[in-house]
Design a protein around this motif. Structure first.
Motif, PDB file in Angstrom:
ATOM      1  N   GLY A   9       7.154  12.861  -5.299  1.00 16.16           N
ATOM      2  CA  GLY A   9       5.764  13.071  -6.053  1.00 16.16           C
ATOM      3  C   GLY A   9       4.619  13.024  -5.292  1.00 16.16           C
ATOM      4  N   LEU A  10       4.476  11.956  -4.355  1.00 19.67           N
ATOM      5  CA  LEU A  10       3.165  11.674  -3.824  1.00 19.67           C
ATOM      6  C   LEU A  10       3.004  12.672  -2.589  1.00 19.67           C
ATOM      7  CD1 LEU A  10       3.086   7.872  -3.713  1.00 19.67           C
ATOM      8  CD2 LEU A  10       1.939   9.484  -5.044  1.00 19.67           C
ATOM      9  N   THR A  11       4.178  13.114  -1.996  1.00 23.32           N
ATOM     10  CA  THR A  11       4.051  14.166  -1.020  1.00 23.32           C
ATOM     11  C   THR A  11       3.781  15.456  -1.392  1.00 23.32           C
ATOM     12  OG1 THR A  11       6.332  14.777  -1.036  1.00 23.32           O
ATOM     13  CG2 THR A  11       5.765  13.089   0.510  1.00 23.32           C
ATOM     14  N   ARG A  12       3.800  15.757  -2.691  1.00 21.86           N
ATOM     15  CA  ARG A  12       3.756  17.301  -3.293  1.00 21.86           C
ATOM     16  C   ARG A  12       2.158  17.281  -3.458  1.00 21.86           C
ATOM     17  NH1 ARG A  12       6.809  20.435  -1.545  1.00 21.86           N
ATOM     18  NH2 ARG A  12       6.468  22.078  -3.266  1.00 21.86           N
ATOM     19  N   ILE A  13       1.572  15.966  -3.975  1.00 18.59           N
ATOM     20  CA  ILE A  13       0.181  16.159  -4.369  1.00 18.59           C
ATOM     21  C   ILE A  13      -0.576  16.064  -2.778  1.00 18.59           C
ATOM     22  CG2 ILE A  13      -1.714  14.878  -5.292  1.00 18.59           C
ATOM     23  CD1 ILE A  13       0.406  13.630  -7.240  1.00 18.59           C
ATOM     24  N   TRP A  14      -0.378  15.017  -1.967  1.00 18.78           N
ATOM     25  CA  TRP A  14      -0.841  15.099  -0.707  1.00 18.78           C
ATOM     26  C   TRP A  14      -0.775  16.553  -0.036  1.00 18.78           C
ATOM     27  CZ3 TRP A  14      -2.845  11.110   2.088  1.00 18.78           C
ATOM     28  CH2 TRP A  14      -3.121  11.396   3.518  1.00 18.78           C
ATOM     29  N   ASP A  62      -7.079  15.993 -12.354  1.00 20.38           N
ATOM     30  CA  ASP A  62      -6.098  16.671 -11.569  1.00 20.38           C
ATOM     31  C   ASP A  62      -6.931  17.338 -10.402  1.00 20.38           C
ATOM     32  OD1 ASP A  62      -3.939  16.177 -12.809  1.00 20.38           O
ATOM     33  OD2 ASP A  62      -3.503  18.085 -13.633  1.00 20.38           O
ATOM     34  N   GLN A  63      -8.018  18.011 -10.735  1.00 22.46           N
ATOM     35  CA  GLN A  63      -8.939  18.739  -9.507  1.00 22.46           C
ATOM     36  C   GLN A  63      -9.495  17.714  -8.777  1.00 22.46           C
ATOM     37  OE1 GLN A  63      -9.426  22.274  -8.903  1.00 22.46           O
ATOM     38  NE2 GLN A  63     -10.114  21.055  -7.071  1.00 22.46           N
ATOM     39  N   ASP A  64     -10.149  16.459  -9.202  1.00 24.42           N
ATOM     40  CA  ASP A  64     -10.684  15.447  -8.436  1.00 24.42           C
ATOM     41  C   ASP A  64      -9.366  14.697  -7.582  1.00 24.42           C
ATOM     42  OD1 ASP A  64     -12.965  15.969  -9.724  1.00 24.42           O
ATOM     43  OD2 ASP A  64     -12.951  14.220 -11.146  1.00 24.42           O
ATOM     44  N   ILE A  65      -8.509  14.466  -8.052  1.00 28.36           N
ATOM     45  CA  ILE A  65      -7.293  13.950  -7.164  1.00 28.36           C
ATOM     46  C   ILE A  65      -7.024  15.045  -6.186  1.00 28.36           C
ATOM     47  CG2 ILE A  65      -5.017  12.963  -7.107  1.00 28.36           C
ATOM     48  CD1 ILE A  65      -5.528  12.035 -10.104  1.00 28.36           C
ATOM     49  N   ALA A  66      -6.716  16.142  -6.617  1.00 31.65           N
ATOM     50  CA  ALA A  66      -6.274  17.183  -5.497  1.00 31.65           C
ATOM     51  C   ALA A  66      -7.277  17.319  -4.562  1.00 31.65           C
ATOM     52  CB  ALA A  66      -6.143  18.575  -6.253  1.00 31.65           C
ATOM     53  N   THR A  67      -8.475  17.442  -4.794  1.00 32.16           N
ATOM     54  CA  THR A  67      -9.625  17.756  -3.783  1.00 32.16           C
ATOM     55  C   THR A  67      -9.639  16.397  -2.798  1.00 32.16           C
ATOM     56  OG1 THR A  67     -10.917  18.842  -5.354  1.00 32.16           O
ATOM     57  CG2 THR A  67     -12.104  18.010  -3.486  1.00 32.16           C
ATOM     58  N   THR A  68      -9.594  14.970  -3.272  1.00 30.27           N
ATOM     59  CA  THR A  68      -9.586  14.100  -2.466  1.00 30.27           C
ATOM     60  C   THR A  68      -8.480  13.866  -1.527  1.00 30.27           C
ATOM     61  OG1 THR A  68     -10.859  12.726  -3.833  1.00 30.27           O
ATOM     62  CG2 THR A  68      -9.485  11.825  -2.398  1.00 30.27           C
ATOM     63  N   THR A  69      -7.043  14.135  -2.009  1.00 31.11           N
ATOM     64  CA  THR A  69      -5.937  13.980  -1.379  1.00 31.11           C
ATOM     65  C   THR A  69      -5.943  15.087  -0.208  1.00 31.11           C
ATOM     66  OG1 THR A  69      -4.777  15.122  -3.047  1.00 31.11           O
ATOM     67  CG2 THR A  69      -4.817  12.746  -2.957  1.00 31.11           C
ATOM     68  N   HIS A  70      -6.487  16.556  -0.622  1.00 31.30           N
ATOM     69  CA  HIS A  70      -6.383  17.645   0.207  1.00 31.30           C
ATOM     70  C   HIS A  70      -7.105  17.406   1.578  1.00 31.30           C
ATOM     71  CE1 HIS A  70      -5.811  21.491   1.874  1.00 31.30           C
ATOM     72  NE2 HIS A  70      -7.283  21.738   1.972  1.00 31.30           N
ATOM     73  N   ARG A  71      -8.454  16.577   1.411  1.00 31.04           N
ATOM     74  CA  ARG A  71      -9.365  16.319   2.383  1.00 31.04           C
ATOM     75  C   ARG A  71      -8.569  15.361   3.344  1.00 31.04           C
ATOM     76  NH1 ARG A  71     -13.047  14.749  -0.333  1.00 31.04           N
ATOM     77  NH2 ARG A  71     -12.772  12.568  -0.293  1.00 31.04           N
ATOM     78  N   ASP A 123      -7.961  26.450   3.355  1.00 32.18           N
ATOM     79  CA  ASP A 123      -7.221  25.932   4.637  1.00 32.18           C
ATOM     80  C   ASP A 123      -5.953  24.898   4.028  1.00 32.18           C
ATOM     81  OD1 ASP A 123      -8.483  23.768   3.388  1.00 32.18           O
ATOM     82  OD2 ASP A 123      -9.252  22.653   5.176  1.00 32.18           O
ATOM     83  N   PRO A 124      -4.906  25.665   3.593  1.00 28.39           N
ATOM     84  CA  PRO A 124      -3.786  25.045   3.146  1.00 28.39           C
ATOM     85  C   PRO A 124      -2.893  24.354   4.235  1.00 28.39           C
ATOM     86  CG  PRO A 124      -3.407  27.461   3.162  1.00 28.39           C
ATOM     87  CD  PRO A 124      -5.095  27.289   3.441  1.00 28.39           C
ATOM     88  N   VAL A 125      -2.379  23.225   3.902  1.00 30.69           N
ATOM     89  CA  VAL A 125      -1.514  22.622   4.840  1.00 30.69           C
ATOM     90  C   VAL A 125       0.005  22.717   4.624  1.00 30.69           C
ATOM     91  CG1 VAL A 125      -3.009  20.881   5.242  1.00 30.69           C
ATOM     92  CG2 VAL A 125      -1.420  20.461   3.573  1.00 30.69           C
TER      93      VAL A 125
END
Length: 223
Positions: A186-191, A47-56, A132-134
């Motif tokens: 679902g994808l937008t919530r992760i992005w 979860d953390q790896d995916i979140a870090t990548t998509t947040h970037r 830096d939340p979006v």
């Protein structure tokens, strides 16, 4: 020729199929819920790896992120989905006098909301936190309310269309829109960095489970 009413299905499906589906989905949902509740390390790391990548990506692609915020906050918002459900329920009552189906539809959406909020309070999983939340969101993370609500509403409407022999073109159009909505929200919530991937998957699983149980109840009434 007399055409069947909404409460007189032309394509009945046995309740056993819905019950078996509900059983499988229950096992999957409970397993994922358990892994999230005990903070299973491999899942948390993924979860953390995916979140870090998509947040970037979200920070770098501000235009796309803005479009996703509009979609998730307005088009696919849970209240938008619930309003759609209410409109369909009112149409069923006004046009077809299908009181049972309308009440069944509304109660199922309510049940899904109560289940979602109860699990959020029980699991109390923190949302991702960014310097830096979006975007921002309230309440606990698991399960994703956006993903679960979209799955419940779209699933119920698709089943009603199929069950009552809707025109093939209409059904395929609604199917395409539903797939885009359920997967897209679902994808937008992760992005947007407001949910972990397992929150969204959990919302999808629970949403389909609610639909399967609702279909079982509806079919049992007809037998």
């Amino acid at each position: 020729m007399h055409s069947p009413t909404v409460d007189a299905p032309s394509r009945p499906q046995g309740p056993r199929t819905a019950l078996r589906s509900a059983g499988v989905l229950t096992v999957c949902s409970v397993l994922l819920l358990t892994l999230v509740a005990v903070r299973w390390h491999p899942l948390m790391s993924l979860d953390q790896d995916i979140a870090t990548t998509t947040h970037r990506w979200a920070v770098d692609e501000s235009g796309l992120t803005h479009a996703f915020r509009i979609l998730t906050d307005w088009v696919w918002d849970p209240w938008t989905m619930r309003l759609l459900c209410a409109v369909v329920a009112l149409w069923l009552m006004w046009r077809h006098r299908a009181w049972w189906t309308a009440l069944w539809l509304g109660f199922t959406c309510l049940l899904g909301t109560l289940l979602q909020q109860g699990l959020k309070a029980g699991v109390d999983r923190p949302r991702p936190v960014w310097p830096d939340p979006v975007d921002s969101a309230h309440y606990a993370a698991y399960p994703s309310g956006h993903a679960m609500t979209a799955t419940v509403v779209c699933g119920l409407l698709l089943w009603l269309l199929h069950h009552h022999g809707a025109d093939r073109r209409l059904f395929h159009t609604v199917l395409a829109l539903s797939l885009v909505s359920v997967v897209g929200v679902g994808l937008t919530r992760i992005w947007l960095g407001v949910h972990w991937t397992s929150d969204v998957v959990g919302g999808w699983l629970l949403g389909v489970l609610v639909v399967a149980v609702a279909v079982f109840v509806h079919e049992r009434r007809k037998t």
